[in-house]
Motif scaffolding. Structure first.
Motif, mmCIF file in Angstrom:
data_model
loop_
_atom_site.group_PDB
_atom_site.id
_atom_site.type_symbol
_atom_site.label_atom_id
_atom_site.label_comp_id
_atom_site.label_asym_id
_atom_site.label_seq_id
_atom_site.Cartn_x
_atom_site.Cartn_y
_atom_site.Cartn_z
ATOM 1 N N CYS A 198 67.536 -68.637 -34.219
ATOM 2 C CA CYS A 198 67.008 -69.825 -34.880
ATOM 3 C C CYS A 198 68.096 -70.879 -35.072
ATOM 4 O O CYS A 198 69.231 -70.556 -35.438
ATOM 5 C CB CYS A 198 66.436 -69.467 -36.252
ATOM 6 S SG CYS A 198 64.952 -68.447 -36.192
ATOM 7 N N GLY A 199 67.708 -72.130 -34.843
ATOM 8 C CA GLY A 199 68.528 -73.255 -35.263
ATOM 9 C C GLY A 199 68.058 -73.732 -36.614
ATOM 10 O O GLY A 199 67.184 -73.118 -37.249
ATOM 11 N N THR A 200 68.589 -74.852 -37.060
ATOM 12 C CA THR A 200 68.239 -75.334 -38.397
ATOM 13 C C THR A 200 67.211 -76.462 -38.387
ATOM 14 O O THR A 200 66.910 -77.044 -39.415
ATOM 15 C CB THR A 200 69.513 -75.808 -39.132
ATOM 16 O OG1 THR A 200 70.202 -76.768 -38.315
ATOM 17 C CG2 THR A 200 70.425 -74.626 -39.414
ATOM 18 N N GLY A 201 66.647 -76.759 -37.212
ATOM 19 C CA GLY A 201 65.537 -77.692 -37.131
ATOM 20 C C GLY A 201 64.214 -76.969 -37.334
ATOM 21 O O GLY A 201 64.179 -75.760 -37.637
ATOM 22 N N MET A 217 72.013 -70.078 -36.410
ATOM 23 C CA MET A 217 73.188 -70.894 -36.106
ATOM 24 C C MET A 217 72.944 -72.329 -36.553
ATOM 25 O O MET A 217 71.926 -72.935 -36.200
ATOM 26 C CB MET A 217 73.497 -70.866 -34.603
ATOM 27 C CG MET A 217 74.697 -71.733 -34.211
ATOM 28 S SD MET A 217 75.170 -71.598 -32.464
ATOM 29 C CE MET A 217 76.237 -70.146 -32.529
ATOM 30 N N GLY A 218 73.888 -72.881 -37.306
ATOM 31 C CA GLY A 218 73.782 -74.262 -37.747
ATOM 32 C C GLY A 218 73.949 -74.395 -39.247
ATOM 33 O O GLY A 218 74.020 -73.406 -39.989
ATOM 34 N N ILE A 234 75.480 -67.168 -38.103
ATOM 35 C CA ILE A 234 76.622 -67.079 -37.195
ATOM 36 C C ILE A 234 77.126 -68.482 -36.887
ATOM 37 O O ILE A 234 76.358 -69.438 -36.834
ATOM 38 C CB ILE A 234 76.268 -66.348 -35.874
ATOM 39 C CG1 ILE A 234 75.135 -67.070 -35.126
ATOM 40 C CG2 ILE A 234 75.886 -64.893 -36.132
ATOM 41 C CD1 ILE A 234 74.845 -66.504 -33.744
ATOM 42 N N SER A 235 78.411 -68.599 -36.674
ATOM 43 C CA SER A 235 78.998 -69.873 -36.266
ATOM 44 C C SER A 235 79.572 -69.792 -34.866
ATOM 45 O O SER A 235 79.789 -70.816 -34.219
ATOM 46 C CB SER A 235 80.091 -70.295 -37.250
ATOM 47 O OG SER A 235 81.096 -69.294 -37.346
ATOM 48 N N ARG A 236 79.806 -68.557 -34.402
ATOM 49 C CA ARG A 236 80.331 -68.354 -33.047
ATOM 50 C C ARG A 236 79.399 -67.436 -32.277
ATOM 51 O O ARG A 236 78.851 -66.483 -32.824
ATOM 52 C CB ARG A 236 81.733 -67.766 -33.101
ATOM 53 C CG ARG A 236 82.787 -68.751 -33.643
ATOM 54 C CD ARG A 236 84.155 -68.110 -33.736
ATOM 55 N NE ARG A 236 84.144 -66.996 -34.684
ATOM 56 C CZ ARG A 236 84.773 -65.832 -34.478
ATOM 57 N NH1 ARG A 236 85.447 -65.615 -33.366
ATOM 58 N NH2 ARG A 236 84.722 -64.882 -35.405
ATOM 59 N N GLY A 254 79.745 -76.196 -26.555
ATOM 60 C CA GLY A 254 80.355 -75.330 -27.551
ATOM 61 C C GLY A 254 79.648 -74.009 -27.746
ATOM 62 O O GLY A 254 79.183 -73.379 -26.788
ATOM 63 N N GLU A 255 79.543 -73.603 -29.006
ATOM 64 C CA GLU A 255 79.032 -72.272 -29.316
ATOM 65 C C GLU A 255 77.551 -72.106 -28.981
ATOM 66 O O GLU A 255 77.127 -71.020 -28.586
ATOM 67 C CB GLU A 255 79.280 -71.962 -30.799
ATOM 68 C CG GLU A 255 80.751 -71.850 -31.174
ATOM 69 C CD GLU A 255 81.486 -70.759 -30.399
ATOM 70 O OE1 GLU A 255 80.887 -69.687 -30.149
ATOM 71 O OE2 GLU A 255 82.661 -70.978 -30.051
ATOM 72 N N LYS A 256 76.771 -73.182 -29.113
ATOM 73 C CA LYS A 256 75.353 -73.066 -28.735
ATOM 74 C C LYS A 256 75.212 -72.821 -27.237
ATOM 75 O O LYS A 256 74.353 -72.049 -26.806
ATOM 76 C CB LYS A 256 74.591 -74.327 -29.147
ATOM 77 C CG LYS A 256 74.225 -74.361 -30.620
ATOM 78 C CD LYS A 256 73.298 -75.505 -30.952
ATOM 79 C CE LYS A 256 72.911 -75.461 -32.426
ATOM 80 N NZ LYS A 256 72.020 -76.587 -32.810
ATOM 81 N N ALA A 257 76.049 -73.496 -26.444
ATOM 82 C CA ALA A 257 76.013 -73.270 -24.993
ATOM 83 C C ALA A 257 76.397 -71.828 -24.668
ATOM 84 O O ALA A 257 75.774 -71.183 -23.813
ATOM 85 C CB ALA A 257 76.950 -74.251 -24.291
ATOM 86 N N LEU A 258 77.392 -71.305 -25.363
ATOM 87 C CA LEU A 258 77.795 -69.914 -25.145
ATOM 88 C C LEU A 258 76.690 -68.952 -25.574
ATOM 89 O O LEU A 258 76.465 -67.917 -24.927
ATOM 90 C CB LEU A 258 79.081 -69.618 -25.922
ATOM 91 C CG LEU A 258 80.343 -70.342 -25.449
ATOM 92 C CD1 LEU A 258 81.503 -70.072 -26.404
ATOM 93 C CD2 LEU A 258 80.706 -69.917 -24.031
ATOM 94 N N LEU A 259 75.995 -69.291 -26.658
ATOM 95 C CA LEU A 259 74.906 -68.440 -27.131
ATOM 96 C C LEU A 259 73.772 -68.398 -26.101
ATOM 97 O O LEU A 259 73.203 -67.325 -25.833
ATOM 98 C CB LEU A 259 74.392 -68.975 -28.469
ATOM 99 C CG LEU A 259 73.521 -68.032 -29.306
ATOM 100 C CD1 LEU A 259 74.307 -66.799 -29.723
ATOM 101 C CD2 LEU A 259 73.008 -68.762 -30.545
#
Length: 510
Positions: A54-57, A82-83, A109-111, A140-145
């Motif tokens: 989940c993101g924060t939107g 994440m977010g 998670i942040s990473r 960044g981390e979202k792309a890695l996720l």
């Protein structure tokens, strides 16, 4: 079934809340529950280790709801968040609170590496990370996720859109979730059906999430569905005869390009044209006459291709026809262009313009909006590029909008062939086709489509309906052929499937 851009999706949600009084939490509840409900026949949730990202939107809020329903189906659920949680809407916070109360673990998670062990072990991954609001490249981390998700073995279900896909174009904003299933919420998005978005989307499922159909009435772009075609296809009664089903005149073929004329004629016959006449050049006549007994074949002039001198006789013949198809295999001689111009600017009934006739439209500076007939143009991307001056890349980047613009400016029906085919109407509306497959990428398919559309117009359909239904049936026939021969079937083979495709559509009335 409407097809929306990002701003239209937001408008639809706003209308649901403001004009119809549906609370945001109700829409979110319906969205999250749909993710589980609609995938049940494809995915076994019971006992599956399910990781919901989940993101924060509000897409993340949908994910929180999905977590609750997945747990209700027996899944072992874990949520990775994440977010910045301060950015969450009140509705998302409320549903986060619900799953906390249920004991469903939520791990902020942040990473990306923090989520890696869970993602690696998951049977099901639910992508509720970004949603439709994406406007810049995922980094960044979202792309890695997202990369971790794509490398995992679990089934991936995206909520509304695959994260990293641009909603309006289907293009990648850096890295994109490669979903097995995507559940479109409220509306299907353009990116779901435009390439390459269609490949990221996987199997597309749809939920209206409780938004009334009335809210969708004024959106201009639609997906063509079987029901749309069923509602407009002509139905024959017991006293029907060939004279009631259209006299189709096909001006096509030249020396060395006779096959295009035959394929168009064959398409018209299998699409139910009452009488089909192929009018060709003298140089092509001997190669066409008698090849298909049901086609009436005649010729004009004495040369290998049509000339302006043949146009008067052509127009005299055309008086007998209910519909004309013009273009396949004509060639691009200057004199042939003048012939085409005379026909297009003089014939006052429905005319399907394809192939070399499209070349003549541009070269002879034909003002389509002043022509007396009801015109249906059927270009592929290369032909449309020649017509408009746009590059193929520009066309593909704006396939739907460019088709609409041309149709409106020129007062024509435009069938922009490709993946997907867009049928744009002079009133600014458009239909994006849902049928067809890569096996249809072979010579002669467009010629067959020209005949199909002409035949449907001859059976009493208006220009818009004939184009819409013709494109759908053409693709459906291809899909039926592909069930036996995925690649390698010919345009002539496809034509024989057209009656079966039509019968398949008409089953809806039983």
């Amino acid at each position: 079934m409407i097809l929306t851009k990002t701003e239209e999706s937001r408008l639809l949600d706003s209308m649901a809340m403001k004009e119809y009084g549906i609370p945001e939490m109700v829409l979110m509840e319906n969205a999250g529950s749909s993710v589980v409900r609609l995938t049940e026949k494809y995915v076994d949730w019971d006992g599956a280790f399910t990781v919901i990202l989940c993101g924060t939107g509000n897409n993340g809020g949908d994910g929180f709801v999905a977590a609750r329903y997945a747990a209700g189906r027996g899944a072992r659920v874990l949520v990775l968040l994440m977010g910045n949680e301060a950015h969450m809407s009140e509705s998302s916070k409320q549903y986060r609170h619900v799953i906390d109360k249920m004991g469903i673990p939520v791990i902020p998670i942040s990473r990306a590496e923090e989520g890696a062990p869970y993602i690696h072990d998951a049977d099901i991954l639910v992508d509720a990370l970004i949603g439709t609001g994406l406007s810049s490249e995922v980094k960044g981390e979202k792309a890695l996720l997202i990369t971790l998700m794509n490398e995992a073995q679990g089934i991936i279900i995206s909520v509304d859109v695959p994260s990293g896909m641009l909603t309006d174009t289907g293009r990648a904003a850096g890295v994109v979730v490669d979903a097995d299933y995507t559940v479109a919420l409220g509306s299907v998005k353009r990116g779901h059906v435009l390439y390459p978005g269609s490949s990221y989307t996987g199997t597309l499922l749809y939920s209206p999430i409780g938004i009334p159909d009335e809210a969708r009435m004024d959106f201009p772009v639609h997906l063509t569905e079987k029901e749309d075609v069923f509602n407009i296809l002509p139905v024959r009664n017991r006293v029907s005869h060939k004279g009631k089903n259209g006299f189709i005149g096909i001006f096509a073929g030249s020396y060395g390009m006779e096959g295009a004329a035959l394929l168009s004629g064959q398409g018209a016959l299998y699409a139910g044209g009452g009488k089909v006449a192929v009018v060709t050049s003298a140089g092509a006549h001997s190669a066409l006459a008698g090849r298909i007994p049901e086609l009436m074949v005649s010729s004009l002039g004495k040369g290998p291709f049509f000339t302006e001198a043949d146009s008067a006789e052509a127009l005299e013949k055309a008086k007998a026809y209910d519909v004309i198809a013009l273009g396949p295999g004509l060639g691009r001689e200057k004199e042939t262009g003048k012939f085409v111009k005379r026909l297009i600017t003089s014939f006052d009934k429905t005319m399907v313009i394809d192939a070399d006739a499209l070349f003549a439209v541009k070269e002879e500076h034909i003002a389509l909006d002043t022509c007396p007939g009801r015109l249906i143009l059927t270009p592929h991307v290369g032909e449309f590029s020649h017509l408009t001056g746009l590059s193929p890349k520009e066309i593909e980047n704006g396939r739907i909008d460019e088709a609409i613009r041309f149709a409106v400016e020129n007062h024509v029906v435009l069938v922009l062939k490709g993946a997907p085919t867009v049928t744009a109407m002079p009133d600014g509306s458009a239909y994006v086709n849902t049928t067809g497959n890569p096996g249809m990428a072979t010579g002669g398919m467009g010629d067959t489509l020209t005949g199909i559309i002409a035949a449907l117009a001859g059976q009493g359909m208006n220009a818009s309906g004939a184009a819409l239904a013709g494109v759908y049936l053409h693709g459906l026939a291809g899909d039926m052929a592909a069930e036996k021969t995925p690649v390698g079937y010919r345009a002539g083979d496809l034509a024989e499937w057209i009656p079966l495709a039509r019968a398949e559509v008409m089953k809806m009335g039983r």
